[in-house]
Design a protein around this motif. Structure first.
Motif, PDB file in Angstrom:
ATOM      1  N   LEU A  57       0.830  -1.197   0.000  1.00 14.80           N
ATOM      2  CA  LEU A  57       0.000   0.000   0.000  1.00 14.80           C
ATOM      3  C   LEU A  57       0.873   1.258   0.000  1.00 14.80           C
ATOM      4  O   LEU A  57       0.639   2.198  -0.759  1.00 14.80           O
ATOM      5  N   LYS A  58       1.905   1.282   0.851  1.00 16.02           N
ATOM      6  CA  LYS A  58       2.808   2.430   0.905  1.00 16.02           C
ATOM      7  C   LYS A  58       3.569   2.600  -0.404  1.00 16.02           C
ATOM      8  O   LYS A  58       3.731   3.712  -0.904  1.00 16.02           O
ATOM      9  N   LEU A  59       4.019   1.487  -0.952  1.00 20.69           N
ATOM     10  CA  LEU A  59       4.760   1.543  -2.208  1.00 20.69           C
ATOM     11  C   LEU A  59       3.880   2.050  -3.344  1.00 20.69           C
ATOM     12  O   LEU A  59       4.349   2.776  -4.225  1.00 20.69           O
ATOM     13  N   SER A  60       2.594   1.702  -3.303  1.00 22.53           N
ATOM     14  CA  SER A  60       1.669   2.136  -4.360  1.00 22.53           C
ATOM     15  C   SER A  60       1.444   3.646  -4.332  1.00 22.53           C
ATOM     16  O   SER A  60       1.005   4.226  -5.326  1.00 22.53           O
ATOM     17  N   GLN A  61       1.742   4.276  -3.194  1.00 25.78           N
ATOM     18  CA  GLN A  61       1.514   5.716  -3.049  1.00 25.78           C
ATOM     19  C   GLN A  61       2.748   6.547  -3.390  1.00 25.78           C
ATOM     20  O   GLN A  61       2.707   7.766  -3.333  1.00 25.78           O
ATOM     21  N   THR A  62       3.861   5.871  -3.738  1.00 21.05           N
ATOM     22  CA  THR A  62       5.060   6.613  -4.129  1.00 21.05           C
ATOM     23  C   THR A  62       4.925   7.098  -5.566  1.00 21.05           C
ATOM     24  O   THR A  62       4.152   6.545  -6.354  1.00 21.05           O
ATOM     25  N   HIS A  63       5.682   8.128  -5.896  1.00 22.92           N
ATOM     26  CA  HIS A  63       5.608   8.715  -7.233  1.00 22.92           C
ATOM     27  C   HIS A  63       6.741   8.176  -8.109  1.00 22.92           C
ATOM     28  O   HIS A  63       7.686   7.566  -7.622  1.00 22.92           O
ATOM     29  N   GLY A  64       6.616   8.448  -9.386  1.00 22.30           N
ATOM     30  CA  GLY A  64       7.690   8.098 -10.313  1.00 22.30           C
ATOM     31  C   GLY A  64       7.534   6.749 -10.974  1.00 22.30           C
ATOM     32  O   GLY A  64       8.395   6.348 -11.758  1.00 22.30           O
ATOM     33  N   MET A  65       6.443   6.015 -10.690  1.00 25.10           N
ATOM     34  CA  MET A  65       6.249   4.719 -11.334  1.00 25.10           C
ATOM     35  C   MET A  65       5.638   4.897 -12.723  1.00 25.10           C
ATOM     36  O   MET A  65       4.886   5.842 -12.965  1.00 25.10           O
ATOM     37  N   LYS A  66       5.966   3.979 -13.611  1.00 25.63           N
ATOM     38  CA  LYS A  66       5.372   3.978 -14.942  1.00 25.63           C
ATOM     39  C   LYS A  66       3.897   3.598 -14.811  1.00 25.63           C
ATOM     40  O   LYS A  66       3.506   2.937 -13.847  1.00 25.63           O
ATOM     41  N   PRO A  67       3.065   3.993 -15.795  1.00 22.39           N
ATOM     42  CA  PRO A  67       1.628   3.669 -15.723  1.00 22.39           C
ATOM     43  C   PRO A  67       1.365   2.173 -15.530  1.00 22.39           C
ATOM     44  O   PRO A  67       0.486   1.790 -14.759  1.00 22.39           O
ATOM     45  N   ARG A  68       2.143   1.341 -16.230  1.00 20.60           N
ATOM     46  CA  ARG A  68       1.926  -0.105 -16.093  1.00 20.60           C
ATOM     47  C   ARG A  68       2.271  -0.575 -14.688  1.00 20.60           C
ATOM     48  O   ARG A  68       1.584  -1.424 -14.111  1.00 20.60           O
ATOM     49  N   GLU A  69       3.342  -0.035 -14.125  1.00 17.08           N
ATOM     50  CA  GLU A  69       3.730  -0.385 -12.759  1.00 17.08           C
ATOM     51  C   GLU A  69       2.665   0.062 -11.768  1.00 17.08           C
ATOM     52  O   GLU A  69       2.306  -0.681 -10.857  1.00 17.08           O
ATOM     53  N   ALA A  70       2.174   1.289 -11.962  1.00 20.53           N
ATOM     54  CA  ALA A  70       1.154   1.825 -11.061  1.00 20.53           C
ATOM     55  C   ALA A  70      -0.114   0.982 -11.115  1.00 20.53           C
ATOM     56  O   ALA A  70      -0.743   0.711 -10.080  1.00 20.53           O
ATOM     57  N   GLY A  71      -0.492   0.541 -12.328  1.00 19.43           N
ATOM     58  CA  GLY A  71      -1.677  -0.289 -12.480  1.00 19.43           C
ATOM     59  C   GLY A  71      -1.515  -1.639 -11.813  1.00 19.43           C
ATOM     60  O   GLY A  71      -2.421  -2.117 -11.121  1.00 19.43           O
TER      61      GLY A  71
END
Length: 201
Positions: free
Chosen positions: A92-106
């Motif tokens: 959950l914490k990792l999902s709230q970090t910035h800088g991820m690619k759209p595919r990674e975020a999804g």
């Protein structure tokens, strides 16, 4: 700056994972070898797919487990719930970090949902294990086996979302490493539950 923040967080997760592994190994090493309870745990872990992880995660609970298949299964499930909860929180914490690619975020968003579902299924199973008696034993055991199996499926689905070369190496390695540990622990818990169910009949 956002990319640096994400890298720092991933590095912190890697450090926490390393420390957790060291603490688990150290705890297991403190257990008196050759005692009836630790011998029982080692033998019982032999039926699991990941016997070394099984013994490492459960040997520090030898005084609770003693030589009881029921307590062995219950403790394995309890330890798995704790690990799944902490891993779910990390995701959950990792999902709230910035800088991820759209595919990674999804993939991360899907993983958070799947891990949340897994934790809920494992919690229900643990609660049911505490009431496993009486005329409804068979039905309750069937529910436990179904829920733990469903949790295992959710965890594997989360991990599959980070497959392929298109994903960032650091993010993928952190997520897959953390989830894989939960998958293995859940698999072991299910094996011990199934073994107890076969003995209890």
């Amino acid at each position: 700056m956002e990319g640096s923040s994400s890298k720092y967080f991933i590095a912190t997760l890697l450090l926490l994972h390393a420390l957790t592994s060291h603490i688990s190994s150290t705890s297991a090493a403190r257990v008196i070898a050759g005692s009836p309870s630790t011998d029982f745990i080692r033998r019982s872990c032999g039926i699991t797919t990941y016997p070394q992880l099984c013994f490492t995660s459960l040997s520090s609970h030898a005084s609770t487990i003693q030589t009881s298949p029921m307590l062995m299964a219950n403790t394995a499930l309890s330890v798995t719930v704790s690990t799944a909860q902490s891993t779910s929180g990390m995701m959950l914490k990792l999902s709230q970090t910035h800088g991820m690619k759209p595919r990674e975020a999804g993939a991360m968003s899907d993983c958070v949902e799947e891990m949340s579902a897994s934790v809920e299924e494992l919690r229900k199973s643990l609660s049911e294990m505490g009431q496993l008696r009486g005329p409804k034993y068979q039905l309750m055991m069937s529910d436990i086996q179904t829920w733990v199996s469903a949790a295992l499926t959710d965890e594997n689905t989360c991990m599959d979302g980070f497959a392929g070369k298109a994903m960032n190496g650091n993010t993928k390695n952190v997520v897959r490493g953390q989830i894989l540990n939960v998958v293995h622990m859940t698999s072991n818990a299910l094996a011990l539950i199934n073994k107890y169910a076969s003995i209890r009949g």
